[in-house]
Design an enzyme around this catalytic site. Structure first.
Site, PDB file in Angstrom:
ATOM      1  N   ARG A 176      32.256  42.841  50.820  1.00 40.08           N
ATOM      2  CA  ARG A 176      32.657  41.428  50.692  1.00 40.08           C
ATOM      3  C   ARG A 176      32.452  40.654  51.995  1.00 40.08           C
ATOM      4  NH1 ARG A 176      31.766  43.148  47.245  1.00 40.08           N
ATOM      5  NH2 ARG A 176      32.765  43.556  45.284  1.00 40.08           N
ATOM      6  N   SER A 253      39.104  37.856  42.186  1.00 41.72           N
ATOM      7  CA  SER A 253      40.075  38.614  42.988  1.00 41.72           C
ATOM      8  C   SER A 253      40.514  37.774  44.180  1.00 41.72           C
ATOM      9  CB  SER A 253      39.436  39.896  43.517  1.00 41.72           C
ATOM     10  OG  SER A 253      38.998  40.672  42.434  1.00 41.72           O
ATOM     11  N   GLU A 355      40.129  37.182  49.751  1.00 43.28           N
ATOM     12  CA  GLU A 355      38.675  37.296  49.553  1.00 43.28           C
ATOM     13  C   GLU A 355      37.982  35.931  49.600  1.00 43.28           C
ATOM     14  OE1 GLU A 355      37.128  39.994  46.459  1.00 43.28           O
ATOM     15  OE2 GLU A 355      35.865  38.329  45.835  1.00 43.28           O
TER      16      GLU A 355
END
Ligand SMILES: Cc1cc2nc3c(=O)[nH]c(=O)nc-3n(C[C@H](O)[C@H](O)[C@H](O)COP(=O)(O)OP(=O)(O)OC[C@H]3O[C@@H](n4cnc5c(N)ncnc54)[C@H](O)[C@@H]3O)c2cc1C
Length: 363
Positions: A176, A253, A355
């Site tokens: 990520r 998320s 995130e």
């Protein structure tokens, strides 16, 4: 045109004050001082340069599916990325390299590659947003990440005022993350993906996907089957955008899965001894990537857990913080995120990190 973008544009630039909530999948975010849609790579560069010449801060926004924008909005120019299309730039007997304009809707691209029998993106079906944003956080799902297929990124380098080609090896891809995330320096104009000519998917790596496909981990399946199954699994978790379902009014998320060194992982196991083994995936160098959803759930924040003012954890997925409509605000959403982060830390001693990219707000 896919409905992936909250506000379809026709090519005409939109200017004047605008509420950014219309452009984010969370449906939250205050006004922008100026909003400029750009429909080609040249126009993207031009709009960014014009804002710089006006001495205004610049926010690049595409699908708005990975940003949390404060209720105060953005005090500068928001450049909406609306360039479209892709073309083959190289091919041989086994592979095809496509150059994709930054504003191309990601899932339209995935569908098009599968139709053509090009393998490599199938497990990323249903991820919202634009192709140009996929390198930003090395988009991944169900055992696949774009870092595996991206060969290069064409970007406008705002520091040097020039268009550059950045080879994949220099993109700093990580879980990520990449050199692009949290950086204002590069504006992605197009992305090159090398795909394999094959009617079959890559080896299925994700156990849940293998089970749903009724195959073993490591098997390959027809591309269309991989796509259909991923879309079905995602829909069941509220991870495919649906205008009528507030469980999908999120950024997907909200927290990344924490990556723990061996010692920290052992400490977590001790603190979670009464709950069984924390689900985790082994990483290079002895680290463990731990399920953030499990930590959140076991810390007492289950599906549907309400926050203040019309925000709540999704009723389908513990990791998604959602806008339930009505009076929801970014302040309420980040308050819920803070409550969860602090609760997980108090219970397990593990710090969760967001995130999405937070703009004019903080948790
Ligand atoms: C329901 C749902 C499910 C999701 N599932 C997943 C998933 O499975 N896996 C996953 O990895 N992500 C997932 N996401 C997050 C998100 O979809 C991806 O990160 C996506 O790539 C973001 O694309 P976007 O166009 O919406 O980016 P935006 O939200 O518009 O922008 C995100 C960030 O990238 C920057 N950016 C965007 N375009 C450019 C550009 N051309 N040049 C430079 N910077 C740019 C923005 O400034 C911002 O910082 C999900 C989100 C939602 C809402």
């Amino acid at each position: 045109m896919s409905d992936v973008y909250a506000e379809p544009t026709t090519g005409a630039a939109l200017t004047g004050p605008a509420t950014l909530a219309r452009y984010t999948t969370l449906r939250l975010g205050g006004p922008a001082a100026r909003l400029d849609a750009a429909t080609s790579a040249e126009e993207i560069v031009q709009k960014v340069q014009q804002a710089e010449a006006r001495d205004e801060p610049v926010l690049v926004l595409a699908g708005g599916s990975n940003v949390v924008i404060g209720d105060q909005g953005f005090p500068g120019t928001v450049v909406l990325i609306r360039s479209r299309g892709f073309r083959v730039i190289a091919e041989d007997a086994d592979t095809v390299t496509v150059r994709v304009e930054a504003g191309e809707a990601w899932d339209d691209l995935v569908a098009a590659t599968i139709e053509r029998g090009w393998s490599g993106l199938e497990c990323l079906s249903g991820v919202p947003g634009s192709a140009g944003a996929t390198p930003i956080q090395n988009v991944g799902a169900y055992g696949q990440e774009v870092a595996e297929t991206i060969t290069a990124v064409q970007a406008y380098d705002r520091t040097h005022g020039e268009v550059v080609r950045i080879a994949a090896a220099d993109c700093g891809f990580a879980y990520r993350g990449s050199i692009f995330k949290y950086s204002d320096r590069w504006v992605v104009l197009s992305v090159d993906f090398r795909l394999t000519r094959s009617p079959l998917s890559g080896p299925v790596r994700y156990a849940e996907l293998a089970r749903a496909l009724d195959v073993e981990v490591g098997d390959r399946v027809p591309l269309a089957d991989a796509r259909a199954t991923v879309l079905r699994l995602r829909a069941g978790k509220g991870m495919v955008l649906d205008a009528d379902d507030p469980d999908t009014w999120s950024v997907g998320s909200f927290f990344t899965n924490p990556v723990l060194e061996q010692e920290a992982y052992e400490l977590l196991r001790e603190r979670a001894a009464d709950l069984g083994e924390p689900p985790s995936w082994p990483g290079a160098g002895g680290v463990a990537k731990v399920s953030a959803a499990w930590l959140i759930d076991k810390a007492g924040f289950g599906k549907g857990h309400p926050g203040p003012e019309g925000v709540a954890i999704s009723s389908k997925h513990t990791l998604a913080l959602t806008n339930r409509g009505g009076t929801a605000s970014t302040a309420a959403l980040v308050a819920l995120a803070r409550e969860i982060r602090d609760g997980v830390h108090d219970r397990f001693g593990v710090t969760l990190h967001p995130e999405p990219v937070l703009i004019n707000c903080t948790i």
